[in-house]
Structures are given as structure tokens and as C-alpha cells.
Design a protein around this motif. Structure first.
Motif, PDB file in Angstrom:
ATOM      1  N   PRO A 221      50.240   2.158  44.252  1.00 45.96           N
ATOM      2  CA  PRO A 221      50.076   0.899  43.658  1.00 45.96           C
ATOM      3  C   PRO A 221      49.584   1.156  42.112  1.00 45.96           C
ATOM      4  O   PRO A 221      50.037  -0.099  41.567  1.00 45.96           O
ATOM      5  N   ALA A 222      48.925   2.023  41.902  1.00 42.76           N
ATOM      6  CA  ALA A 222      48.525   2.035  40.448  1.00 42.76           C
ATOM      7  C   ALA A 222      49.568   2.528  39.552  1.00 42.76           C
ATOM      8  O   ALA A 222      50.428   3.076  39.831  1.00 42.76           O
ATOM      9  N   PRO A 223      49.499   1.817  38.394  1.00 48.58           N
ATOM     10  CA  PRO A 223      50.611   1.758  37.260  1.00 48.58           C
ATOM     11  C   PRO A 223      50.655   3.254  36.574  1.00 48.58           C
ATOM     12  O   PRO A 223      49.549   4.017  36.830  1.00 48.58           O
ATOM     13  N   LEU A 224      51.638   3.657  35.895  1.00 45.47           N
ATOM     14  CA  LEU A 224      51.719   4.906  35.303  1.00 45.47           C
ATOM     15  C   LEU A 224      51.658   4.258  33.619  1.00 45.47           C
ATOM     16  O   LEU A 224      52.369   3.592  33.139  1.00 45.47           O
ATOM     17  N   PRO A 225      51.084   5.209  32.828  1.00 48.51           N
ATOM     18  CA  PRO A 225      51.118   4.984  31.555  1.00 48.51           C
ATOM     19  C   PRO A 225      52.304   5.527  30.688  1.00 48.51           C
ATOM     20  O   PRO A 225      52.871   6.640  31.079  1.00 48.51           O
ATOM     21  N   ARG A 226      52.826   4.934  29.866  1.00 47.50           N
ATOM     22  CA  ARG A 226      53.998   5.535  28.976  1.00 47.50           C
ATOM     23  C   ARG A 226      54.069   4.769  27.729  1.00 47.50           C
ATOM     24  O   ARG A 226      53.490   3.886  27.424  1.00 47.50           O
ATOM     25  N   TRP A 227      54.770   5.630  26.684  1.00 50.75           N
ATOM     26  CA  TRP A 227      54.911   4.856  25.522  1.00 50.75           C
ATOM     27  C   TRP A 227      55.965   3.868  25.702  1.00 50.75           C
ATOM     28  O   TRP A 227      57.225   4.326  26.140  1.00 50.75           O
ATOM     29  N   ARG A 228      55.957   2.635  24.854  1.00 51.88           N
ATOM     30  CA  ARG A 228      56.776   1.708  25.354  1.00 51.88           C
ATOM     31  C   ARG A 228      58.213   2.199  24.678  1.00 51.88           C
ATOM     32  O   ARG A 228      59.377   1.728  25.279  1.00 51.88           O
ATOM     33  N   GLN A 229      58.219   2.960  23.531  1.00 53.16           N
ATOM     34  CA  GLN A 229      59.403   3.128  23.020  1.00 53.16           C
ATOM     35  C   GLN A 229      60.487   3.999  23.946  1.00 53.16           C
ATOM     36  O   GLN A 229      61.507   4.184  23.708  1.00 53.16           O
ATOM     37  N   ASP A 230      59.734   4.645  24.805  1.00 55.17           N
ATOM     38  CA  ASP A 230      60.236   5.604  25.758  1.00 55.17           C
ATOM     39  C   ASP A 230      60.688   5.031  27.184  1.00 55.17           C
ATOM     40  O   ASP A 230      61.667   5.549  27.970  1.00 55.17           O
ATOM     41  N   THR A 231      60.370   3.716  27.251  1.00 55.57           N
ATOM     42  CA  THR A 231      60.796   3.060  28.646  1.00 55.57           C
ATOM     43  C   THR A 231      62.389   2.781  28.588  1.00 55.57           C
ATOM     44  O   THR A 231      62.900   2.480  27.647  1.00 55.57           O
ATOM     45  N   HIS A 232      62.765   2.641  29.935  1.00 54.42           N
ATOM     46  CA  HIS A 232      64.360   2.624  29.829  1.00 54.42           C
ATOM     47  C   HIS A 232      64.640   0.967  29.379  1.00 54.42           C
ATOM     48  O   HIS A 232      63.869   0.132  29.539  1.00 54.42           O
ATOM     49  N   SER A 233      65.643   0.618  28.925  1.00 52.90           N
ATOM     50  CA  SER A 233      66.396  -0.492  28.415  1.00 52.90           C
ATOM     51  C   SER A 233      66.065  -1.776  29.330  1.00 52.90           C
ATOM     52  O   SER A 233      65.367  -2.625  28.953  1.00 52.90           O
ATOM     53  N   TYR A 234      66.678  -1.486  30.603  1.00 54.18           N
ATOM     54  CA  TYR A 234      66.327  -2.616  31.450  1.00 54.18           C
ATOM     55  C   TYR A 234      65.191  -2.748  32.018  1.00 54.18           C
ATOM     56  O   TYR A 234      64.719  -3.688  32.947  1.00 54.18           O
ATOM     57  N   VAL A 235      64.288  -1.573  31.903  1.00 49.56           N
ATOM     58  CA  VAL A 235      63.060  -1.797  32.854  1.00 49.56           C
ATOM     59  C   VAL A 235      62.109  -3.008  31.966  1.00 49.56           C
ATOM     60  O   VAL A 235      61.466  -3.524  32.741  1.00 49.56           O
ATOM     61  N   GLU A 236      62.487  -3.401  30.699  1.00 49.69           N
ATOM     62  CA  GLU A 236      61.627  -4.247  30.237  1.00 49.69           C
ATOM     63  C   GLU A 236      61.620  -5.628  30.698  1.00 49.69           C
ATOM     64  O   GLU A 236      60.693  -6.220  30.705  1.00 49.69           O
ATOM     65  N   GLY A 237      62.634  -5.804  31.631  1.00 52.15           N
ATOM     66  CA  GLY A 237      62.809  -7.068  32.003  1.00 52.15           C
ATOM     67  C   GLY A 237      62.403  -7.047  33.710  1.00 52.15           C
ATOM     68  O   GLY A 237      62.501  -8.112  34.340  1.00 52.15           O
ATOM     69  N   MET A 238      62.316  -5.745  34.024  1.00 59.53           N
ATOM     70  CA  MET A 238      62.059  -5.797  35.587  1.00 59.53           C
ATOM     71  C   MET A 238      60.612  -5.473  35.779  1.00 59.53           C
ATOM     72  O   MET A 238      60.045  -5.717  36.950  1.00 59.53           O
ATOM     73  N   ALA A 239      60.112  -4.494  34.965  1.00 63.77           N
ATOM     74  CA  ALA A 239      58.807  -3.920  35.174  1.00 63.77           C
ATOM     75  C   ALA A 239      57.828  -4.744  34.554  1.00 63.77           C
ATOM     76  O   ALA A 239      57.838  -5.680  33.416  1.00 63.77           O
ATOM     77  N   GLN A 240      56.281  -4.671  34.782  1.00 56.46           N
ATOM     78  CA  GLN A 240      55.141  -5.194  34.107  1.00 56.46           C
ATOM     79  C   GLN A 240      54.885  -4.338  33.284  1.00 56.46           C
ATOM     80  O   GLN A 240      54.300  -3.181  33.781  1.00 56.46           O
ATOM     81  N   LEU A 241      54.742  -4.405  31.943  1.00 61.53           N
ATOM     82  CA  LEU A 241      54.347  -3.834  31.093  1.00 61.53           C
ATOM     83  C   LEU A 241      52.809  -4.281  30.432  1.00 61.53           C
ATOM     84  O   LEU A 241      53.007  -5.418  29.886  1.00 61.53           O
TER      85      LEU A 241
END
Length: 290
Positions: A221-241
């Protein structure tokens, strides 16, 4: 609700992605190679930038193939005979979160140190230790739900419906399991199995301990760290950032408070420290007359 990440851990990113199966891959493969290189495995590379890692006995081979013929970025095979066909094979595509690959290679390194009985043991349905569904129970215990998308497929899917593990029943061609997605095991994320965000496959005889290491990591359940500009385009609307904030300073201890108070207290002079010839000194008494 996901537990708060440990602020003392090393962080590489400016957002936390939750659930982690929507995080996507890192830009480098070093973390997943590290467990095997730590054992002294041989590392080679070609002129294109592909990397090949071999165990000392040549019975396990890993390919990190950014310039490969398809999107299979990671390919790991194990052999009973170094000159024979693979006993099992695993593939992670180029968008698979690198942490999932690292979980696999870490378990593989541990199995290799235990010997061939650990890294070549086939799953056995009626075995208490090597039952293939031990890898599935991990997901069910963390809220994944049973599914049956096709008559010959047993599946479990994540609570958000954006990740799933498929186990195909019946006979499968060994060559197809190693070279295509038509493998016994497939775990993937996204909205469509035909065009997943990422996928990983494992052939029939992949040891259960290695499969379980992946399912435990995927469902953590722990989240993973990522650079926002590297996240997939449709992840923005589905994942919690969630923005990664710098850690707060630790709360002061009682000893810290005592020291701070002492440092601000003015120094006191001794009781009899009036200067000898100051203006406040009393005049000397008259001496005796002659």
C-alpha cells in the motif's frame, strides 16, 4: 488510507504516486541489477547499450534490453543445463515500475545463494511450500478481488480495477511462454489488457517464491516516489499524486529545551564584586590624628 512514507528514507522524486501500480518505470535499471551484481555476477554490454548479466555457473541470465527487438525491457531465464532450453523465463516490459523488477531480482539473488533447489523448483499444486496460489493469496489478503475474464483464465484484480493478475489454465507451448505474452502468469496495469500501462509475464515453472516477491511488492500500500513530469499522461487523472515535502525538524527533547534556556540566561556576578574604586565606593575613614 495509505501509510505515510518514512521521511528518513532516500527520496527520488517530487510526488508520491498511489496506488503504486500506476507509478510507471524509473529512467535507470541500476536498482534492479544491484542484487545480482552484489553476488559477483558477470556484467557485459553491447554497442547498442543493452546489458547482460550472468550467474557464475551460467544457469541464470538476465538481459536489460533498452535497444531490444520489442518492449520486453527485462528478460530473465534460468537453466538446468547452461546449453539447454530455459527451465523458466520472466519478462518485464519497459514501463513496469522498476521497484517490481528489483523485488524479483532480490528474491532471485536469495534463491541463488540457496542453490538450484531454490531457483529451479517448479510450482506444485498440492505442495504446502510451492503451491502457485501462494502468490495469489498475497493479493487477495490485500483487497484484490477474484475475477474470471475468460473460461480458461483465473484472475484477481486490484480494488481500483486498474491492475490484475491472470493465471492461464491448460496446456501452453513452452516457446510461446518465453517469447510472447502467452505465458502462464501475467500481471498488468491499465484500462485495457491489449494496451496496458505495463505488464510482466512468467512461464509455468517459475518458482513460487519469485512470483510471490513480485505480488507482494505490487500490492504494497505504500506509494512510490516519481518526478511528476515522468508520470504517464493518463495517470494524472487516475492516481493520487501527493507532493513530497521536506521532512520536518525533529521535536526538541527536554534536554534540548534545558540547554536553550541556559544559553539565554544572563551571567550573574559574585555578591562582593563591586569595583574597588568605583563612584559607589564609600570614602575611606579618617586615620588617627598625630
Amino acid at each position: 488510507m495509505s501509510p505515510a512514507p518514512d521521511p528518513r528514507s532516500d527520496i527520488d522524486g517530487d510526488v508520491y504516486v498511489s496506488p503504486r501500480h500506476l507509478a510507471g518505470s524509473l529512467a535507470i535499471g541500476d536498482p534492479a541489477l544491484a542484487p545480482l551484481l552484489a553476488l559477483g555476477w558477470d556484467l557485459e554490454h553491447d554497442d547498442l547499450g543493452n546489458v547482460y548479466v550472468n550467474s557464475p555457473d551460467r544457469k541464470i541470465r538476465l538481459g536489460f534490453l533498452p535497444e531490444g527487438e520489442d518492449d520486453g525491457l527485462w528478460r530473465i531465464n534460468a537453466y538446468k543445463d547452461p546449453f539447454g532450453p530455459p527451465a523458466w523465463g520472466v519478462c518485464f516490459n519497459d514501463s513496469t515500475p522498476t521497484e517490481f523488477v528489483t523485488a524479483f531480482t532480490t528474491a532471485l539473488a536469495e534463491a541463488y545463494e540457496q542453490g538450484p533447489d531454490a531457483y529451479l523448483t517448479r510450482p506444485v499444486a498440492d505442495s504446502a511450500e510451492h503451491n502457485p496460489f501462494h502468490a495469489v493469496v498475497v493479493l487477495v489478503n490485500r483487497g484484490w478481488q477474484l475475477d474470471r475474464p475468460e473460461p480458461d483464465t483465473f484472475a484477481v484484480k486490484a480494488p481500483d480495477g486498474l491492475a490484475a493478475l491472470h493465471f492461464t489454465t491448460g496446456h501452453l507451448a513452452p516457446e510461446g511462454e518465453l517469447a510472447t505474452r502467452a505465458a502462464r502468469w501475467e500481471i498488468w496495469a491499465g484500462t485495457s489488457l491489449d494496451r496496458p500501462l505495463w505488464y510482466a509475464t512468467a512461464s509455468t515453472d517459475t518458482p513460487v517464491a519469485l512470483l510471490k516477491a513480485v505480488t507482494e511488492c505490487v500490492s504494497d500500500p505504500a506509494p512510490l516516489p516519481r518526478w511528476r513530469q515522468d508520470t504517464h499522461s493518463y495517470v494524472e487523472g487516475m492516481a493520487q499524486l501527493t507532493p513530497i515535502l521536506p521532512p520536518s525538524p525533529p521535536a526538541p527533547t527536554p534536554l534540548d529545551v534545558k540547554r536553550a534556556v541556559s544559553s539565554r540566561r544572563p551571567a550573574t556576578l559574585p555578591a562582593a564584586s563591586v569595583p574597588r574604586w568605583s563612584t559607589t565606593s564609600r570614602p575611606p575613614l579618617p586615620g588617627p590624628r598625630r
